[in-house]
Write an enzyme that holds these catalytic residues in place. Structure first.
Site, short mmCIF file in Angstrom:
data_model
loop_
_atom_site.label_atom_id
_atom_site.label_comp_id
_atom_site.label_asym_id
_atom_site.label_seq_id
_atom_site.Cartn_x
_atom_site.Cartn_y
_atom_site.Cartn_z
N THR A 184 -27.62 5.21 4.11
CA THR A 184 -28.01 6.09 3.02
C THR A 184 -26.82 6.29 2.09
O THR A 184 -25.67 6.23 2.53
CB THR A 184 -28.44 7.45 3.61
OG1 THR A 184 -29.62 7.27 4.39
CG2 THR A 184 -28.68 8.50 2.55
N ARG A 212 -43.14 7.14 6.95
CA ARG A 212 -42.09 7.99 7.53
C ARG A 212 -41.14 8.48 6.45
O ARG A 212 -40.69 7.72 5.60
CB ARG A 212 -41.31 7.21 8.59
CG ARG A 212 -40.17 8.00 9.26
CD ARG A 212 -38.83 7.68 8.63
NE ARG A 212 -37.71 8.30 9.36
CZ ARG A 212 -36.44 8.25 8.97
NH1 ARG A 212 -36.12 7.62 7.85
NH2 ARG A 212 -35.49 8.82 9.68
N VAL A 213 -40.85 9.76 6.47
CA VAL A 213 -39.89 10.36 5.54
C VAL A 213 -38.74 10.93 6.36
O VAL A 213 -38.96 11.69 7.31
CB VAL A 213 -40.54 11.47 4.70
CG1 VAL A 213 -39.50 12.11 3.78
CG2 VAL A 213 -41.69 10.91 3.88
N GLY A 236 -27.15 9.79 8.06
CA GLY A 236 -27.18 9.69 9.51
C GLY A 236 -28.58 9.62 10.04
O GLY A 236 -29.51 9.21 9.34
N HIS A 237 -28.77 10.06 11.28
CA HIS A 237 -30.10 10.02 11.90
C HIS A 237 -30.97 11.11 11.29
O HIS A 237 -30.77 12.30 11.53
CB HIS A 237 -29.97 10.22 13.41
CG HIS A 237 -31.27 10.09 14.13
ND1 HIS A 237 -31.81 11.10 14.86
CD2 HIS A 237 -32.14 9.05 14.20
CE1 HIS A 237 -32.97 10.71 15.38
NE2 HIS A 237 -33.19 9.47 14.99
N GLY A 238 -31.94 10.70 10.48
CA GLY A 238 -32.70 11.64 9.67
C GLY A 238 -33.42 12.71 10.44
O GLY A 238 -33.42 13.89 10.05
#
Length: 327
Positions: A184, A212-213, A236-238
């Site tokens: 990101t 997926r958001v 990072g890990h959303g």
């Protein structure tokens, strides 16, 4: 309709020293992408800061910086975005004005090379904060926002990653356990008027479920900006970032007296301990202090303030050069 803040200083208010910070994503950046990632964030930081140096506002600057990163196929945003389970590209972005708390966000949009610019159009032209999916694309078309074929946004690396994973849960588990959350991009800035802004943009996680958001377009998670405290862009890990509303959490700590580095480390530590999530953030305070922190193996970042370009990739790294020496 919400409007971006005028960047001019108010009478009697001391002019602030502009600053801009960008990141290209917190993950296990491989050696063969390291140099390209660092060069990319340095270029984005320089061009974004040029907006501020020319008297432009913070919102304009973060949009300009993130557009540079979206146009660079080394990053997972715009050109270079990863593929979902159907092999398509779905993009998310947010931009937020710290002076008014106005924000624009888009999620699951397709065929738009610069979703951050689309997000800014929402901020300035509608009373809404987020549009998603088909409705978002229809509105983009009504605005005349240029749309491109999916193949223009897809790189060989993205296809190779997609082919490596066969199930969404497996993809997320592999990325998460290896601290490999793809890249990101984002920016935070303060302009001459003391206004702050943030912007974050992403293609998400390889082989994600259709629709997926992640955290990137979610206000308070992937980004937040408030002149009363500062601005944050997260990576990072959303799902982990959303669970702890990382961006807002960091700013709350700053409102309580922590400086950017302390607040960033506290927020990332809480996310790691509470939900076993890894990531990174760039942070700027209302006084113009800044930090770039991460708990993944690497994060490409760069910052410009008072003519100096700071940048780094590895933990503890803060390299420095004169902004005029970088072309």
């Amino acid at each position: 309709m919400a409007q971006a803040t005028n960047n001019l200083c108010k009478p009697g208010v001391m002019e602030s020293k502009p600053v801009l910070v960008v990141h290209g994503g917190a993950w296990a950046i491989p050696d063969d992408l390291a140099a390209e990632s660092v060069l990319g964030v340095k270029h984005a930081a320089k061009l974004g800061f040029a907006v501020l140096a020319g008297g432009g506002g913070a919102v304009e600057a973060v949009e300009a910086a993130v557009r540079v990163l979206e146009d660079n196929p080394a990053f997972d945003a715009g050109h270079g975005a990863v593929l979902n389970a159907d092999g398509d590209v779905e993009l998310d972005a947010i931009i937020m004005d710290g002076a008014t708390l106005a924000a624009g966000a888009v999620s699951c949009v397709r065929n738009i090379a610069n979703p951050v610019t689309f997000a800014r159009a929402l901020l300035e032209k509608t009373p809404h904060i987020m549009l998603t999916g088909l409705g978002a694309n229809q509105y983009a078309e009504s605005l005349g926002i240029h749309q491109v074929p999916t193949e223009d946004l897809v790189t060989e690396n993205a296809v190779a990653e997609w082919e490596q994973y066969h199930k969404y849960k497996q993809a997320v588990a592999n990325l998460f356990n290896k601290h490999m959350v793809h890249d990101t991009v984002g920016a935070v800035a303060m302009d001459h008027g003391g206004n702050v802004a943030c912007a974050t943009s992403t293609g998400g996680i390889t082989n994600k479920m259709v629709g997926r958001v992640g955290d990137s377009p979610i206000i308070g998670s992937g980004g937040y900006a408030d002149n009363l405290s500062g601005a944050v862009s997260a990576t990072g890990h959303g799902e982990s970032i959303m669970k702890v509303t990382l961006a807002r959490r960091i700013l709350l700590d700053m409102e309580g007296g922590k400086v950017p580095k302390e607040a960033a480390d506290a927020g990332l530590s809480y996310m790691k301990n509470r939900v076993h999530g890894h990531g990174g953030v760039i942070v700027i305070s209302k006084s113009g202090d800044w930090a770039a922190r991460f708990t993944t193996q690497r994060m490409a970042w760069a910052a410009v303030k008072e003519g100096l370009l700071h940048y780094g990739l590895n933990p503890g790294e803060d390299l420095l050069e004169d902004i005029n020496d970088f072309n």
